[in-house]
Design a protein around this motif. Structure first.
Motif, mmCIF file in Angstrom:
data_model
loop_
_atom_site.group_PDB
_atom_site.id
_atom_site.type_symbol
_atom_site.label_atom_id
_atom_site.label_comp_id
_atom_site.label_asym_id
_atom_site.label_seq_id
_atom_site.Cartn_x
_atom_site.Cartn_y
_atom_site.Cartn_z
ATOM 1 N N GLU A 67 0.829 -1.211 0.000
ATOM 2 C CA GLU A 67 0.000 0.000 0.000
ATOM 3 C C GLU A 67 0.865 1.264 0.000
ATOM 4 N N THR A 68 1.854 1.284 0.879
ATOM 5 C CA THR A 68 2.729 2.451 0.967
ATOM 6 C C THR A 68 3.581 2.582 -0.286
ATOM 7 N N SER A 69 4.071 1.474 -0.797
ATOM 8 C CA SER A 69 4.916 1.495 -2.001
ATOM 9 C C SER A 69 4.185 2.061 -3.207
ATOM 10 N N LYS A 70 2.877 1.896 -3.254
ATOM 11 C CA LYS A 70 2.081 2.383 -4.379
ATOM 12 C C LYS A 70 1.831 3.890 -4.316
ATOM 13 N N LYS A 71 2.034 4.495 -3.153
ATOM 14 C CA LYS A 71 1.751 5.927 -3.002
ATOM 15 C C LYS A 71 2.781 6.760 -3.742
ATOM 16 N N LYS A 72 2.336 7.889 -4.241
ATOM 17 C CA LYS A 72 3.205 8.803 -4.974
ATOM 18 C C LYS A 72 4.146 9.520 -4.011
ATOM 19 N N ASP A 73 5.278 9.936 -4.547
ATOM 20 C CA ASP A 73 6.275 10.633 -3.739
ATOM 21 C C ASP A 73 5.688 11.854 -3.034
ATOM 22 N N GLU A 74 4.888 12.627 -3.754
ATOM 23 C CA GLU A 74 4.323 13.857 -3.179
ATOM 24 C C GLU A 74 3.473 13.548 -1.940
ATOM 25 N N GLU A 75 2.698 12.474 -2.005
ATOM 26 C CA GLU A 75 1.854 12.104 -0.871
ATOM 27 C C GLU A 75 2.712 11.704 0.326
ATOM 28 N N LEU A 76 3.748 10.919 0.077
ATOM 29 C CA LEU A 76 4.619 10.490 1.177
ATOM 30 C C LEU A 76 5.429 11.657 1.734
ATOM 31 N N LEU A 77 5.841 12.579 0.868
ATOM 32 C CA LEU A 77 6.559 13.755 1.355
ATOM 33 C C LEU A 77 5.658 14.626 2.228
ATOM 34 N N THR A 78 4.379 14.682 1.910
ATOM 35 C CA THR A 78 3.427 15.422 2.746
ATOM 36 C C THR A 78 3.319 14.776 4.122
ATOM 37 N N VAL A 79 3.274 13.447 4.162
ATOM 38 C CA VAL A 79 3.207 12.737 5.443
ATOM 39 C C VAL A 79 4.495 12.970 6.231
ATOM 40 N N ILE A 80 5.639 12.898 5.562
ATOM 41 C CA ILE A 80 6.919 13.144 6.243
ATOM 42 C C ILE A 80 6.945 14.556 6.823
ATOM 43 N N THR A 81 6.480 15.519 6.054
ATOM 44 C CA THR A 81 6.539 16.918 6.471
ATOM 45 C C THR A 81 5.477 17.275 7.502
ATOM 46 N N ASP A 82 4.224 16.915 7.226
ATOM 47 C CA ASP A 82 3.102 17.362 8.050
ATOM 48 C C ASP A 82 2.630 16.338 9.073
ATOM 49 N N GLY A 83 3.093 15.094 8.930
ATOM 50 C CA GLY A 83 2.615 14.046 9.821
ATOM 51 C C GLY A 83 1.250 13.546 9.374
ATOM 52 N N GLN A 99 14.376 15.832 3.134
ATOM 53 C CA GLN A 99 13.088 15.151 3.006
ATOM 54 C C GLN A 99 13.138 14.142 1.869
ATOM 55 N N ARG A 100 13.701 14.520 0.730
ATOM 56 C CA ARG A 100 13.815 13.618 -0.423
ATOM 57 C C ARG A 100 14.747 12.450 -0.106
ATOM 58 N N ASP A 101 15.868 12.730 0.583
ATOM 59 C CA ASP A 101 16.794 11.659 0.970
ATOM 60 C C ASP A 101 16.112 10.669 1.902
ATOM 61 N N LEU A 102 15.305 11.191 2.815
ATOM 62 C CA LEU A 102 14.561 10.322 3.726
ATOM 63 C C LEU A 102 13.570 9.463 2.955
ATOM 64 N N LEU A 103 12.844 10.057 2.040
ATOM 65 C CA LEU A 103 11.894 9.306 1.220
ATOM 66 C C LEU A 103 12.606 8.227 0.411
ATOM 67 N N THR A 104 13.731 8.561 -0.182
ATOM 68 C CA THR A 104 14.504 7.593 -0.959
ATOM 69 C C THR A 104 14.948 6.447 -0.068
ATOM 70 N N TYR A 105 15.391 6.757 1.137
ATOM 71 C CA TYR A 105 15.817 5.701 2.067
ATOM 72 C C TYR A 105 14.639 4.813 2.450
ATOM 73 N N VAL A 106 13.497 5.416 2.741
ATOM 74 C CA VAL A 106 12.301 4.649 3.105
ATOM 75 C C VAL A 106 11.909 3.720 1.955
ATOM 76 N N ARG A 107 11.936 4.235 0.746
ATOM 77 C CA ARG A 107 11.610 3.391 -0.419
ATOM 78 C C ARG A 107 12.607 2.253 -0.587
ATOM 79 N N SER A 108 13.863 2.491 -0.230
ATOM 80 C CA SER A 108 14.873 1.433 -0.355
ATOM 81 C C SER A 108 14.625 0.293 0.631
ATOM 82 N N LEU A 109 13.962 0.577 1.727
ATOM 83 C CA LEU A 109 13.660 -0.474 2.717
ATOM 84 C C LEU A 109 12.676 -1.502 2.161
ATOM 85 N N ALA A 110 11.841 -1.085 1.232
ATOM 86 C CA ALA A 110 10.828 -1.965 0.670
ATOM 87 C C ALA A 110 11.402 -2.911 -0.376
ATOM 88 N N LYS A 111 12.643 -2.744 -0.751
ATOM 89 C CA LYS A 111 13.243 -3.565 -1.794
ATOM 90 C C LYS A 111 13.971 -4.758 -1.206
#
Length: 111
Positions: A67-83, A99-111
């Motif tokens: 579910e999380t992997s399917k979400k767009k970067d913008e949506e996940l960046l909003t969650v990272i930023t705003d909670g 923020q982008r580095d964090l998102l990239t790292y989070v996405r790498s965990l799913a691989k």
């Protein structure tokens, strides 16, 4: 004495060569931020800290799910930023690059 220098001359590059891949993995952009802000709830593997999943539920903490992997970067960046929900707005103190580095790292965990 020359044998000692020869051992250092041969051995040290080998040790450094074998250790370097581990160093680069630890220095992955976003990992330090993840370890500081996210790991206590989401766990080192992104599947959720077992103690926190009992309190908040696995669905909320598992960030490597399909579910999380399917979400767009913008949506996940909003969650990272705003909670979201019980997750605090931890990303507001981060630069856009962090923020982008964090998102990239989070996405790498799913691989």
């Amino acid at each position: 004495m020359w044998r000692w220098f020869a051992c250092i001359g041969i051995g040290l590059p080998l040790v450094v060569g074998f250790a370097a891949p581990g160093w680069s993995a630890e220095a992955k952009p976003g990992k330090a931020t993840y370890d500081k802000l996210c790991v206590s709830c989401h766990g080192a593997d992104g599947k959720g800290n077992p103690a926190m999943t009992k309190v908040l539920g696995e669905k909320e903490l598992n960030i490597v799910s399909k579910e999380t992997s399917k979400k767009k970067d913008e949506e996940l960046l909003t969650v990272i930023t705003d909670g979201r929900g019980k997750m605090p707005a931890s990303g507001k103190g981060l630069s856009k690059q962090e923020q982008r580095d964090l998102l990239t790292y989070v996405r790498s965990l799913a691989k």
